[in-house]
Design a protein around this motif. Sequence first.
Motif, short mmCIF file in Angstrom:
data_model
loop_
_atom_site.label_atom_id
_atom_site.label_comp_id
_atom_site.label_asym_id
_atom_site.label_seq_id
_atom_site.Cartn_x
_atom_site.Cartn_y
_atom_site.Cartn_z
N GLU A 141 0.82 -1.22 0.00
CA GLU A 141 0.00 0.00 0.00
C GLU A 141 0.85 1.27 0.00
O GLU A 141 0.53 2.24 -0.66
CB GLU A 141 -0.92 0.00 1.22
CG GLU A 141 -2.38 -0.21 0.83
CD GLU A 141 -3.24 -0.45 2.06
OE1 GLU A 141 -3.36 0.50 2.86
OE2 GLU A 141 -3.77 -1.57 2.21
N LYS A 142 1.94 1.19 0.74
CA LYS A 142 2.81 2.36 0.84
C LYS A 142 3.48 2.63 -0.51
O LYS A 142 3.51 3.77 -0.99
CB LYS A 142 3.85 2.13 1.94
CG LYS A 142 4.55 3.39 2.38
CD LYS A 142 5.47 3.11 3.59
CE LYS A 142 6.88 3.61 3.37
NZ LYS A 142 7.75 2.77 2.55
N ASP A 151 11.95 7.41 -5.80
CA ASP A 151 11.58 6.10 -5.28
C ASP A 151 11.53 5.10 -6.43
O ASP A 151 11.01 5.40 -7.50
CB ASP A 151 10.20 6.23 -4.62
CG ASP A 151 9.78 4.95 -3.92
OD1 ASP A 151 10.21 3.87 -4.35
OD2 ASP A 151 9.01 5.05 -2.95
N LYS A 152 12.07 3.89 -6.21
CA LYS A 152 12.09 2.93 -7.31
C LYS A 152 10.67 2.51 -7.73
O LYS A 152 10.47 2.02 -8.84
CB LYS A 152 12.92 1.70 -6.95
CG LYS A 152 12.35 0.84 -5.82
CD LYS A 152 13.24 -0.39 -5.61
CE LYS A 152 12.93 -1.24 -4.38
NZ LYS A 152 11.58 -1.34 -3.90
N ASN A 153 9.72 2.68 -6.84
CA ASN A 153 8.36 2.28 -7.18
C ASN A 153 7.51 3.42 -7.73
O ASN A 153 6.35 3.23 -8.08
CB ASN A 153 7.65 1.70 -5.95
CG ASN A 153 8.22 0.34 -5.60
OD1 ASN A 153 8.40 -0.51 -6.48
ND2 ASN A 153 8.54 0.14 -4.33
N TYR A 154 8.11 4.59 -7.81
CA TYR A 154 7.32 5.75 -8.23
C TYR A 154 6.64 5.55 -9.58
O TYR A 154 5.45 5.81 -9.74
CB TYR A 154 8.21 7.00 -8.25
CG TYR A 154 7.52 8.20 -8.82
CD1 TYR A 154 6.58 8.90 -8.05
CD2 TYR A 154 7.77 8.63 -10.12
CE1 TYR A 154 5.93 10.01 -8.57
CE2 TYR A 154 7.11 9.73 -10.65
CZ TYR A 154 6.19 10.41 -9.87
OH TYR A 154 5.53 11.49 -10.39
#
Length: 322
Positions: A141-142, A151-154
């Motif tokens: 979720e974060k 952020d690598k997940n951005y």
Amino acid sequence: MRAILMQTLVATIVAATAIPKIEDDKSQRVFDKDLSNQEHFVESHHNPAYDHEAFLGEEAKTFEQLSPEESTRRLGLIVDKIDKDTDGFVTKEELRDWIRYTQQRYIRDDVDRQWKSHNEEDKEKITWEEYRKMIYGFLDEKDAESTDKDDKNYSYATMQKRERRRWSIADTDGDDALTKEEFTAFLHPEEREYMKDVVVLETIEDIDKDGDGKISLDEYIGDMYRAVQGEEVPDWVTNEQEQFSAHRDKDANGYLDTEEVKDWIIPADFDHAEAEARHLIYEADSDADQKLTKEEILEKYDIFVGSQATDFGEALTRHDEF
Ligand SMILES: [Ca+2]
Ligand SMILES: [Ca+2]
Ligand SMILES: [Ca+2]
Ligand SMILES: [Ca+2]
């Protein structure tokens, strides 16, 4: 017709692995404005790959592997199919119908394939939660809320949000699950009238680097061309700059707003298949009678199909159709 050329986000993901791969900004673009762009057909930077895909659909890739001889042979068989009334001439109408058919076939096959891969039991609908788990299940979720560009997940978080929004718009009956018809609108929004606003919105988001919701001339050019030091600005770029000011930016305030972007990428009464047919005829019509003989087409085979000029007797890729 980026409908054809475009690699939708989803297509890219499914083709890759469970973990989405971001190739570049453009792989997320749903709609290539270039392809709905009438000037596209006369500009000097016309992309031959576009013609090949418009003409062949996914088979364009197969043809790239072929020797010129084999490519020409197969093209001859296709010409026979296009010439519906078998009078020995391919007219603009016959060519236009073929290009439409190719496009529809591509979309149908793509939807069939992705529907199957997301819905193995062939249920009537796919829920958002099922879809999300399959594609973005690795984001917690974060991660999914990430707004930090470093952020690598951005990128994945951004993609998920974009898909979530598109999903909701494709979901015409609002049950948060997509039928195959709704899923078609989700995967190929440019094919459905009611998806056009989100196509425009996604295009603006891609090009609008400073996030002010509109497209400046620099952003417009920056999307298609990156200046190289010491290199002269190519003519087509100058031409695009003029296009921006003379045609796209209708109220001449220096920016493209939503309406102006819409006129640009989805011009009313513009028929891609018709324009592409006209372009192909223009390119190959040696005796200028506005229709093509098989000889004229085969003579200019590289306009219609790709081919590998250096393919010496390697195993040729085969296809059932031939
Ligand atoms: Ca004919
Ligand atoms: Ca629904
Ligand atoms: Ca902007
Ligand atoms: Ca404007």
